[in-house]
Design a protein around this motif. Structure first.
Motif, PDB file in Angstrom:
ATOM      1  N   MET B   1       0.843  -1.377   0.077  1.00 17.37           N
ATOM      2  CA  MET B   1      -0.108   0.065   0.100  1.00 17.37           C
ATOM      3  C   MET B   1       0.878   1.119   0.089  1.00 17.37           C
ATOM      4  N   GLY B   2       0.590   2.144  -0.684  1.00 10.88           N
ATOM      5  CA  GLY B   2       1.358   3.538  -0.902  1.00 10.88           C
ATOM      6  C   GLY B   2       0.818   4.344   0.285  1.00 10.88           C
ATOM      7  N   MET B   3       1.648   5.371   0.514  1.00 10.94           N
ATOM      8  CA  MET B   3       1.534   6.308   1.690  1.00 10.94           C
ATOM      9  C   MET B   3       0.104   6.945   1.413  1.00 10.94           C
ATOM     10  N   ALA B   4      -0.672   7.057   2.492  1.00 12.68           N
ATOM     11  CA  ALA B   4      -1.947   7.727   2.292  1.00 12.68           C
ATOM     12  C   ALA B   4      -2.021   9.052   1.649  1.00 12.68           C
ATOM     13  N   ALA B   5      -1.140   9.629   1.911  1.00 13.21           N
ATOM     14  CA  ALA B   5      -0.927  11.023   1.484  1.00 13.21           C
ATOM     15  C   ALA B   5      -0.855  10.847  -0.069  1.00 13.21           C
ATOM     16  N   ASP B   6      -0.225  10.202  -0.615  1.00 18.14           N
ATOM     17  CA  ASP B   6       0.019   9.902  -2.191  1.00 18.14           C
ATOM     18  C   ASP B   6      -1.143   9.909  -2.872  1.00 18.14           C
ATOM     19  N   SER B   7      -1.999   8.958  -2.285  1.00 16.08           N
ATOM     20  CA  SER B   7      -3.353   8.724  -3.107  1.00 16.08           C
ATOM     21  C   SER B   7      -4.320   9.908  -3.156  1.00 16.08           C
ATOM     22  N   GLU B   8      -3.933  11.034  -2.430  1.00  9.63           N
ATOM     23  CA  GLU B   8      -4.659  12.188  -2.397  1.00  9.63           C
ATOM     24  C   GLU B   8      -4.430  13.001  -3.911  1.00  9.63           C
ATOM     25  N   PHE B   9      -3.215  12.714  -4.403  1.00 10.68           N
ATOM     26  CA  PHE B   9      -2.862  13.194  -5.524  1.00 10.68           C
ATOM     27  C   PHE B   9      -3.532  12.670  -6.926  1.00 10.68           C
ATOM     28  N   HIS B  10      -4.130  13.359  -7.546  1.00 11.43           N
ATOM     29  CA  HIS B  10      -5.011  12.865  -8.663  1.00 11.43           C
ATOM     30  C   HIS B  10      -4.103  13.257 -10.037  1.00 11.43           C
ATOM     31  N   VAL B  11      -3.723  12.572 -10.945  1.00  8.63           N
ATOM     32  CA  VAL B  11      -3.208  13.092 -11.988  1.00  8.63           C
ATOM     33  C   VAL B  11      -4.155  12.793 -13.226  1.00  8.63           C
ATOM     34  N   GLU B  74     -16.316  19.652 -11.555  1.00  4.28           N
ATOM     35  CA  GLU B  74     -14.886  19.957 -11.638  1.00  4.28           C
ATOM     36  C   GLU B  74     -14.224  19.138 -10.549  1.00  4.28           C
ATOM     37  N   VAL B  75     -13.463  18.198 -10.917  1.00  2.00           N
ATOM     38  CA  VAL B  75     -12.669  17.225 -10.135  1.00  2.00           C
ATOM     39  C   VAL B  75     -11.168  18.061  -9.964  1.00  2.00           C
ATOM     40  N   GLU B  76     -10.710  17.553  -8.715  1.00  2.09           N
ATOM     41  CA  GLU B  76      -9.472  18.305  -8.578  1.00  2.09           C
ATOM     42  C   GLU B  76      -8.411  17.436  -9.129  1.00  2.09           C
ATOM     43  N   VAL B  77      -7.535  18.131  -9.903  1.00  6.44           N
ATOM     44  CA  VAL B  77      -6.298  17.541 -10.454  1.00  6.44           C
ATOM     45  C   VAL B  77      -5.219  18.137 -10.085  1.00  6.44           C
ATOM     46  N   ASN B  78      -4.324  17.453  -9.652  1.00  5.65           N
ATOM     47  CA  ASN B  78      -3.034  17.747  -9.134  1.00  5.65           C
ATOM     48  C   ASN B  78      -1.961  18.184 -10.266  1.00  5.65           C
ATOM     49  N   LEU B  79      -2.279  17.345 -11.144  1.00 13.21           N
ATOM     50  CA  LEU B  79      -1.080  17.495 -12.209  1.00 13.21           C
ATOM     51  C   LEU B  79      -1.484  16.870 -13.618  1.00 13.21           C
ATOM     52  N   LYS B 144      10.169  12.839 -10.237  1.00  9.06           N
ATOM     53  CA  LYS B 144       9.945  14.314 -10.683  1.00  9.06           C
ATOM     54  C   LYS B 144       8.856  15.056 -10.384  1.00  9.06           C
ATOM     55  N   LEU B 145       7.560  14.454 -10.321  1.00  2.79           N
ATOM     56  CA  LEU B 145       6.346  14.911 -10.493  1.00  2.79           C
ATOM     57  C   LEU B 145       5.981  15.311  -9.004  1.00  2.79           C
ATOM     58  N   ARG B 146       6.409  14.749  -7.857  1.00  7.24           N
ATOM     59  CA  ARG B 146       5.901  15.038  -6.474  1.00  7.24           C
ATOM     60  C   ARG B 146       6.106  16.121  -6.113  1.00  7.24           C
ATOM     61  N   PRO B 147       7.438  16.939  -6.267  1.00  3.49           N
ATOM     62  CA  PRO B 147       7.575  18.331  -5.777  1.00  3.49           C
ATOM     63  C   PRO B 147       6.592  19.147  -6.155  1.00  3.49           C
ATOM     64  N   HIS B 148       6.288  19.048  -7.499  1.00  5.95           N
ATOM     65  CA  HIS B 148       5.421  19.970  -8.339  1.00  5.95           C
ATOM     66  C   HIS B 148       3.734  19.907  -7.708  1.00  5.95           C
ATOM     67  N   GLN B 161      -2.117  21.414   4.792  1.00  2.00           N
ATOM     68  CA  GLN B 161      -1.549  20.152   4.726  1.00  2.00           C
ATOM     69  C   GLN B 161      -0.332  19.943   4.800  1.00  2.00           C
ATOM     70  N   GLU B 162       0.038  19.065   5.755  1.00  2.15           N
ATOM     71  CA  GLU B 162       1.581  18.776   6.069  1.00  2.15           C
ATOM     72  C   GLU B 162       2.210  17.925   4.944  1.00  2.15           C
ATOM     73  N   PRO B 163       3.315  18.397   4.311  1.00  3.28           N
ATOM     74  CA  PRO B 163       3.990  17.525   3.217  1.00  3.28           C
ATOM     75  C   PRO B 163       4.630  16.467   3.948  1.00  3.28           C
ATOM     76  N   GLU B 164       4.127  15.585   4.592  1.00  2.00           N
ATOM     77  CA  GLU B 164       4.928  14.579   5.417  1.00  2.00           C
ATOM     78  C   GLU B 164       5.787  13.729   4.607  1.00  2.00           C
ATOM     79  N   GLU B 165       5.690  13.542   3.274  1.00  5.12           N
ATOM     80  CA  GLU B 165       6.593  12.798   2.518  1.00  5.12           C
ATOM     81  C   GLU B 165       7.917  13.406   2.714  1.00  5.12           C
ATOM     82  N   LEU B 166       8.099  14.708   2.708  1.00  2.00           N
ATOM     83  CA  LEU B 166       9.644  15.265   2.768  1.00  2.00           C
ATOM     84  C   LEU B 166      10.558  14.605   3.625  1.00  2.00           C
TER      85      LEU B 166
END
Lengths: 157, 218
Positions: B1-11, B74-79, B144-148, B161-166
């Motif tokens: 399972m990936g980190m919970a925070a990552d699955s919030e990102f929608h590409v 409107e769906v939130e798209v992060n990238l 390279k995508l995550r920082p953006h 939103q805490e950037p815990e991945e850092l």
């Protein structure tokens, strides 16, 4: 005893893969695809490869019919467009040799060289056939390995 | 399972090649992102809530009779990650439309291309693309995508939103340059640190019209 030896089969598979990489038929992109296959997507590689052949066979048919047209109707632009797609897809699955032939083919097309194109097409059809046979063989061995594992461990210990 | 925070990102992945769509979708899912794939720039704009012809801002209440029946909430798209060259839209077309839209301009856009053309790369970066990836795209490229995406999350949530991945030891985010870390706005600006050797001549690129019998529908 079904005569399925998982270790032997695995050795066969590795030998086949080594051959394909050594011959430049496949490149590291194929490895990348294998890395993307996991329990969430257990048939990923074969799915992608099946889509590829479905598409590439159409492209080959189109290329063949485009090149057998009368000279006045022959469109090198259209040929180039088909080849761009062929190059892209081949590159995406790691089909290095097929891709390289398409690149040479495209160069002939860019030079409006019909004879060169026809020659390239023949080589392309040949290589495509080899790739298809080898990958089919690879997937068959994979299936057999799965079967062998199932036979060996029919009950939980 | 990936980190919970990552699955919030929608590409949102855009590519007219069915194979490339399948591969990029797997790459993104393996990296624990939510993925939507579309096969054209216009579908991408529809998904983002922006119609190609009139640039309707999805935030304004719309009672126009022109409401497209395909218009989505409107769906939130992060990238947005898109192929450079697609039929139906001029090169840079999607990128430009996104960056020109008041509602969408802050969405990071990444361009993929099978050809390494320096002038193309520069132009994309100048038009506001965050990254230019050479096809075939690899898993390592996606790092390279995550920082953006993180940057926009932090910005939109105003630090909630805490950037815990850092802090994760196995994460090699590697922010490319300090100036981007502090950047608050996604403004198209020259990114000298990413630019490769520049040549000013822009040769006309072939577009690839759809082939008969090979419809790529999502």
């Amino acid at each position: 005893m079904l005569g399925l030896d998982a270790d032997q089969l695995r050795a066969d598979m590795n030998r086949l893969l080594a051959f394909l990489f050594h011959q430049g038929i496949l490149d590291e992109q194929f490895l990348q695809l294998q890395q993307l296959q996991d329990e969430n997507s257990p048939n990923f590689v074969s799915e992608v490869v099946n889509i590829y052949f479905h598409e590439s066979e159409k492209l080959l048919r189109n290329l063949r019919s485009l090149l057998t047209m009368d000279r006045e109707l022959l469109s090198f632009d259209k040929i180039g467009i088909h080849l761009n797609q062929f190059i892209g897809s081949s590159s995406s699955i790691g089909a290095q040799r097929v891709r390289n032939i398409c690149v040479a083919f495209r160069a002939a097309s860019d030079n409006n060289n019909r004879t060169g194109c026809l020659r390239s097409l023949e080589v392309l059809e040949h290589e495509h056939c080899i790739l298809k046979n080898k990958l089919h063989e690879l997937f068959q061995i994979e299936q057999q390995i799965l079967l062998a594992a199932a036979v060996r461990y029919p009950v939980l210990n | 399972m990936g980190m919970a925070a990552d699955s919030e990102f929608h590409v949102l992945a855009v590519d007219d090649s069915i194979i490339d769509r399948k591969v990029i979708e797997r790459l993104l899912k393996t990296s624990s992102y939510q993925v939507t794939t579309v096969d054209s720039g216009s579908k991408a704009l529809e998904f983002l809530g922006l119609r190609e012809d009139d640039g309707i801002n999805p935030n304004t209440p719309s009672v126009s009779p022109n409401n497209h029946r395909w218009r989505l909430q409107e769906v939130e798209v992060n990238l947005v990650i898109t192929d450079y060259c697609m039929p139906g839209m001029t090169d840079y077309g999607l990128l430009k439309k996104i960056k020109e839209s008041s509602s969408l301009k802050n969405i990071p856009v990444v361009i993929m291309s099978s050809e390494n053309v320096p002038s193309r790369i520069s132009r994309c970066l100048e038009e506001g693309a965050e990254e230019f990836l050479l096809k075939p795209v690899k898993l390592s490229d996606l790092k390279k995508l995550r920082p953006h995406m993180l940057r926009t999350k932090i910005k939109s949530h105003n630090g909630k939103q805490e950037p815990e991945e850092l802090g994760m030891p196995d994460e090699k985010i590697g922010f490319p340059s300090p100036k981007q870390e502090e950047q608050q706005q996604q403004q198209p600006q020259s990114k000298n640190n990413k630019r490769k050797a520049m040549e000013e001549d822009v040769s006309p690129e072939r577009t690839r019209p759809r082939l008969n019998g090979i419809t790529t529908m999502v």
